[in-house]
Design an enzyme around this catalytic site. Sequence first.
Site, PDB file in Angstrom:
ATOM      1  N   LYS B  80       1.683  -3.514  -5.608  1.00 17.62           N
ATOM      2  CA  LYS B  80       2.835  -3.009  -4.855  1.00 17.62           C
ATOM      3  C   LYS B  80       4.070  -3.844  -5.212  1.00 17.62           C
ATOM      4  O   LYS B  80       3.989  -5.079  -5.263  1.00 17.62           O
ATOM      5  CB  LYS B  80       2.528  -3.125  -3.355  1.00 17.62           C
ATOM      6  CG  LYS B  80       3.573  -2.562  -2.420  1.00 17.62           C
ATOM      7  CD  LYS B  80       3.114  -2.742  -0.970  1.00 17.62           C
ATOM      8  CE  LYS B  80       4.023  -2.077   0.037  1.00 17.62           C
ATOM      9  NZ  LYS B  80       3.529  -2.212   1.425  1.00 17.62           N
ATOM     10  N   SER B 154       3.546   2.026   3.946  1.00 15.73           N
ATOM     11  CA  SER B 154       4.523   1.865   2.911  1.00 15.73           C
ATOM     12  C   SER B 154       3.944   1.718   1.501  1.00 15.73           C
ATOM     13  O   SER B 154       4.672   1.851   0.522  1.00 15.73           O
ATOM     14  CB  SER B 154       5.373   0.618   3.205  1.00 15.73           C
ATOM     15  OG  SER B 154       4.580  -0.543   3.200  1.00 15.73           O
ATOM     16  N   SER B 178       0.377  -0.176   6.691  1.00 10.47           N
ATOM     17  CA  SER B 178       0.913   0.223   5.385  1.00 10.47           C
ATOM     18  C   SER B 178      -0.101   0.286   4.252  1.00 10.47           C
ATOM     19  O   SER B 178       0.194   0.858   3.202  1.00 10.47           O
ATOM     20  CB  SER B 178       2.057  -0.710   4.980  1.00 10.47           C
ATOM     21  OG  SER B 178       3.225  -0.379   5.684  1.00 10.47           O
TER      22      SER B 178
END
Lengths: 70, 456
Positions: B80, B154, B178
């Site tokens: 990420k 997210s 997330s």
Amino acid sequence: MQIDAWLAAARADAERRGLQDLQPLLETLARSTRALREAHDKIVKIAEIARIGNGAESAGDGTVPPRHEP
Amino acid sequence: MTDGADLRSITSIAPLVRSGVLSPSTLVRECLKRIEARSSLNAFVTVMKDSALHDAAQAEREISSGRYRSALHGIPISVKDLIAVAGTPTTSGSAVPPLHPAADAPVVRRLRDAGAIVIGKTNLHEFAFGTTSDETAFGAVRHPFDETRSPGGSSGGSAVALADGMCFGSVGTDTGGSIRIPSAACGTVGLKPTLSELPCDGVVPLSTTLDHVGPMARTVADTALLFRAMKGTAAQSIAPAGGRLVFGVPIPFFFDRLDGDVRRLFANTRRALTAAGHSIIDLSIERAAWTPDVYLHIVLPEASCCHATTLDRHAAAYSPGVRLRLEMGGYVLAEDYVRAMRLRDVLTAAVDDAVQRCDALLLPALAIPAPPVGAASVDVDGAREPIRAIMLKLTQLFNVTGHPAVALPAGSGHDGLPRGLQLVGQRGRTERLLDIAAAVELQITAGPGSVGGGTG
């Protein structure tokens, strides 16, 4: 600080800073803060009851004053 | 759709890599091809083509000379883009000037030490402050099964990359769900370990109290491999928990409002686990309904604090929605932050009590299917719900309390979109939770469209 006073001050500040889109979010936050304080008050009352039940003296604000030995 | 994607698990290809039947270079090239072919999904911010091919060639040399490191050796993974990878900008999905880390975050370094190859940095909801991955400077992340839908967030790019065969594992972060929310929306597996079990060094912070870093993969066994490597322990495989397990289902609050297929697939799981000899008890987590208010009064001021300087200098570079939420945090009073932190202790004790009555809590991971891109609210059970609140509802409590939680596929709804389950374990017993999750995974018959229901 009382929530209504806080909200009025926060809204005025957001207005002054040109953050009009913040207004509805502040209303939401105020509702959430109200709920948070109610939850907290409940816990404080439960803690007070438990402490008084254990022989402690309540200070009325969720805290217990220190015990002084005679 | 995911036609033509290589959706094999790490545990199934690792022996092929070790024996030389499958080369890391081939794996990397196939992943790169997939990333390019599916660029419309906006899963990646940075594709590290040259370094990944270089690392693959090196892995091949090591493996062929007998220096096999672990089951992750030669396996392409993604990270990420909130997490430091040396020599690559950390954009956090934002137009705010990126960071340029000189060193890998410890969790990334450990994965590399185990032999994993970083193929790129995945797209995300800007600064991890959202659940839909559509507020990002790099194009809204789109669901691999339906591009009009959000994959959740997210860590949306990571889940898409896994569900679409662009990598075999990923590293995400989870402050309110997330990792678990996009895993549930995309039919993959995601683990939020016990609080502080994995170091958040090298991760752009959002909330110092609630932030977690964790692995994402297509199966529980792969997730466990990544987790152990990220901890710095041997990347060995797991065994599904044996014997008769007791699952606690927390009904009040969590089951108030659910999409029909989430409810139906959860009932199927209950039946499958019962038929396999496990026990299920209904229970309640005391005061769980307080969670959203406690969460909000922790995450908002902490995020506002983390971003104070950058927000001052680059306010216009933030997405409007993210900026407003950060600004809102500046208005939370210190006295209310303290109240929230006290109530956090109360909620932690309540979850401790619940998980001690069973082997793991069992509940859905996400109350809705992948929502339309850009939706501000959705209909659930006949009521209109704000998108962020409904997407966080089933996961955020365990960020507040720090209990380990894993999302895994429950099958697909009538719309062909995946739905997810969540298991929650005792603090400090993440390994045990993964063993239990492997046992649950065995009992789930994944429907069409789900990519992670098996263990192959």
